[in-house]
Design an enzyme around this catalytic site. Structure first.
Site, PDB file in Angstrom:
ATOM      1  N   ARG A 113      35.429  33.165  35.520  1.00  0.00           N
ATOM      2  CA  ARG A 113      36.380  32.323  35.392  1.00  0.00           C
ATOM      3  C   ARG A 113      36.201  31.730  34.151  1.00  0.00           C
ATOM      4  O   ARG A 113      35.504  31.895  33.187  1.00  0.00           O
ATOM      5  CB  ARG A 113      35.695  31.766  36.702  1.00  0.00           C
ATOM      6  CG  ARG A 113      35.957  32.198  38.137  1.00  0.00           C
ATOM      7  CD  ARG A 113      37.352  32.014  37.804  1.00  0.00           C
ATOM      8  NE  ARG A 113      37.806  30.545  38.529  1.00  0.00           N
ATOM      9  CZ  ARG A 113      37.458  29.591  39.432  1.00  0.00           C
ATOM     10  NH1 ARG A 113      36.470  30.500  40.418  1.00  0.00           N
ATOM     11  NH2 ARG A 113      37.694  28.178  39.704  1.00  0.00           N
ATOM     12  N   PRO A 167      41.356  38.235  49.452  1.00  0.00           N
ATOM     13  CA  PRO A 167      41.744  37.635  48.567  1.00  0.00           C
ATOM     14  C   PRO A 167      41.706  39.238  46.985  1.00  0.00           C
ATOM     15  O   PRO A 167      41.512  39.202  46.128  1.00  0.00           O
ATOM     16  CB  PRO A 167      41.073  36.722  48.091  1.00  0.00           C
ATOM     17  CG  PRO A 167      39.685  37.132  49.306  1.00  0.00           C
ATOM     18  CD  PRO A 167      40.598  37.835  50.284  1.00  0.00           C
TER      19      PRO A 167
END
Length: 605
Positions: free
Chosen positions: A236, A323
């Site tokens: 991330r 997801p």
């Protein structure tokens, strides 16, 4: 004296300011001339966590709104996948590395960043368009007004921060309402719209944090199959990492609700489970867990996406899935990217209201395909790996086969809309490899006037106009007379290019781009008839740039005959709607006649 409830009218009321609602609101605001309200029950945007993956097609869509630059700058870019599986000693090891996406994608990477940043990109864009979100506000009643009102939907709102009864309640009359209010959608529940599908028994935990580790692929997207369970590593922004961790302890699931009981789970327990999966590598949190959650995979699609062709649901309100393939935020934003231009054209009096029905036929079919794919993909993620002790487990080869064959779907570039009034496949053979119903693929051309290499997708902004790509083929002395005759024919009042635009200004509704097969050294762009040349930059050559490294080969790649003139109609959302030869102008006329309202008859709805 009775309290007077404030009443207001809007063209569109958007309920929910998550990614789906914000994509829609920004698109409608950018279209201009639309009276719009956006409400959200939350007091502020998402601060941390939630959805975090943006796939290539969504990057293209954001670019069409001029919003991709910030996304690419602030997000983490993922270019490679690493696959880990158990070795004979029961320890995980790297077994395969793969490029994330193929060359036919304009931006062959994925971007990861928390949902709040994505929301900020939209909110900042909307503020430049003088649009603000009303917070914290929630709907408490919705009904149709049966008096032929131009604003047939009545919505009663509750301002949660209202100090008095008079300040707490407001009534909105709207032409259209869009419920983008999440998986627990109030709009969907109010109208009793069923969610078709089921729920798996696969439980997962998610943690966002910074890590100290000797795991070498912590900055790649990495599925880890181990004898201790499964973990998916998602790098991330700002050196953070997200871990999706399989929770094998079924004791964490509440038998009554079917959900993970968070009183039996904690971020520390999720991390301890992850440590076992990473063996022999270590992971140690460098910071506190920034955000965490748990979930059970549910795979459901709403039975309908609209009520009375005036109220629509979008995003998580109409589909839920795992997801793992990173589709949630992408599917949601592309729902309203599909819907917004259709509503805008109807409100402007350009298009028949029937065009709105294609929203459900296109996006519900996509959602069902997504659920079908997700069941297969989630099963692979949740299954135990194949080992010498577990010969029936999921093999690395099985996983790779599904990933390779599903790459177009995961990236979003393979979404294919079925034939409809806005997807006409009659002349598909005129461009055999340019699939009608799919997005216009990237292709480098050279601007004829200045030899600058440009991508065709840069000529397809999401500005609610239809893009007409005219592939002239070879335009020389022998073909120039027929090109001039074609221009004369299309300049007649009965032409589809003249029949629909307000005041006859073609560029308000259609944007024409001329594409010629030739070489920059011996082609004069002024030879393209004025009618097809609204600006010098709108004439392109299928040639390589001056370095001979970019562009060329588009006619061959698309399967277009360079000896003919071929029209490619690109919808406002970037999808190819129709292809036709110049000898079939009647079919182009019929295509637009089924969608658009002649300007003499136009009436805003």
């Amino acid at each position: 004296m009775p309290i007077q409830t404030p009443e207001n009218v809007v063209d569109v009321l958007v309920i929910g300011a998550g990614p789906a609602g914000l994509m829609c609101s920004n698109a409608l605001a950018a279209a201009g001339g639309i009276k719009l309200r956006v409400i959200d029950q939350r007091a502020s945007k998402v601060a941390l966590g939630q959805a975090d993956g943006i796939q290539p097609r969504t990057i293209e869509v954001l670019q069409s709104y001029g919003l991709a630059e910030r996304l690419l700058r602030e997000g983490n870019q993922i270019h490679m996948l690493a696959f880990y599986n158990p070795n004979p000693k029961g320890e995980i090891e790297a077994t395969h590395f793969s490029r994330l996406w193929l060359d036919r994608i304009n931006c062959p990477l994925s971007v990861t960043l928390h949902q709040g940043i994505v929301e900020s990109i939209f909110i900042d864009s909307m503020s430049l368009l003088d649009l603000r979100i009303d917070r914290p506000v929630k709907p408490c009643a919705i009904e149709f007004v049966h008096d032929q009102s131009p604003y047939p939907v009545k919505v009663t709102l509750e301002h949660l921060d209202g100090a008095t009864d008079e300040e707490k309640t407001e009534v909105i009359y709207a032409k259209y309402v869009i419920g983008a209010d999440g998986a627990h959608s109030w709009v969907r529940k109010y109208f009793g719209i069923a969610m078709d599908g089921d729920q798996t028994n696969s439980a997962w935990g998610v943690v966002d944090m910074k890590l100290d580790t000797d795991f070498p692929d912590i900055r790649n997207s990495t599925p880890i199959h181990s004898t201790n369970g499964l973990c998916v590593v998602i790098p991330r922004e700002n050196d953070k990492v997200r871990l999706y961790v399989q929770l094998l302890d079924q004791g964490v699931v509440d038998a009554g609700t079917g959900r993970v009981d968070n009183t039996r789970m904690s971020p520390e327990r999720i991390i301890e489970t992850a440590k076992k999966i990473f063996h022999p590598f270590y992971i140690r949190p460098l910071t506190d867990v920034e955000w965490w959650t748990t979930y059970i995979i549910g795979q459901r699609v709403a039975s309908t996406y609209s009520v009375g062709d005036r109220i629509f649901i979008a995003g998580d309100a109409c589909h839920t899935h795992s997801p793992k393939a990173g589709q949630g935020m992408n599917a949601s934003m592309n729902d309203t990217h599909n819907l917004a231009w259709k509503i805008a054209q109807v409100l402007r009096g350009w298009a028949h209201p029937s065009i709105l029905r294609t929203y459900e036929s296109e996006r519900r079919k996509y959602a069902q395909d997504l659920i079908d794919f997700d069941k297969q993909f989630a099963a692979l993620f949740s299954g135990k790996p194949k080992t010498s002790e577990n010969d029936d487990g999921v093999s690395h080869e099985q996983f790779m086969k599904v990933f390779r064959t599903s790459g177009d779907f995961i990236s979003g570039v393979g979404v294919h809309y079925e034939p409809s009034e806005i997807v006409n496949i009659k002349h598909q053979q005129c461009a055999r490899n340019l699939v009608i119903g799919q997005r216009m693929p990237p292709q480098i051309f050279v601007r004829a006037a200045d030899a600058r290499p440009v991508d065709i997708q840069d000529f397809l902004p999401a500005d609610i106009r239809w893009k007409i790509l005219v592939f002239f083929g070879i335009l020389d002395e022998s073909s120039l007379p027929s090109a001039k005759l074609l221009a004369k024919e299309l300049n007649k009042p009965t032409s589809f290019l003249r029949k629909y635009p307000v005041d006859g200004h073609i560029s308000r509704m259609f944007d024409i781009v001329a594409i010629v097969a030739g070489h920059k050294s011996n082609f004069n762009y002024l030879n393209v008839p004025d009618f097809f040349r609204s600006h010098w930059s709108k004439v392109l050559l299928d040639d390589t740039d001056v370095t001979k490294t970019k562009g060329g080969g588009a006619y061959e790649r698309f399967g277009i005959d360079a000896k003919e003139v071929t029209f490619v109609v690109v919808r406002p959302d970037g999808y190819v709607g129709m292809i036709a030869p110049s000898s079939a102008l009647c079919d182009l006329r019929e295509y637009f006649a089924s969608l658009l309202i002649p300007r003499a008859l136009d009436a805003k709805l």
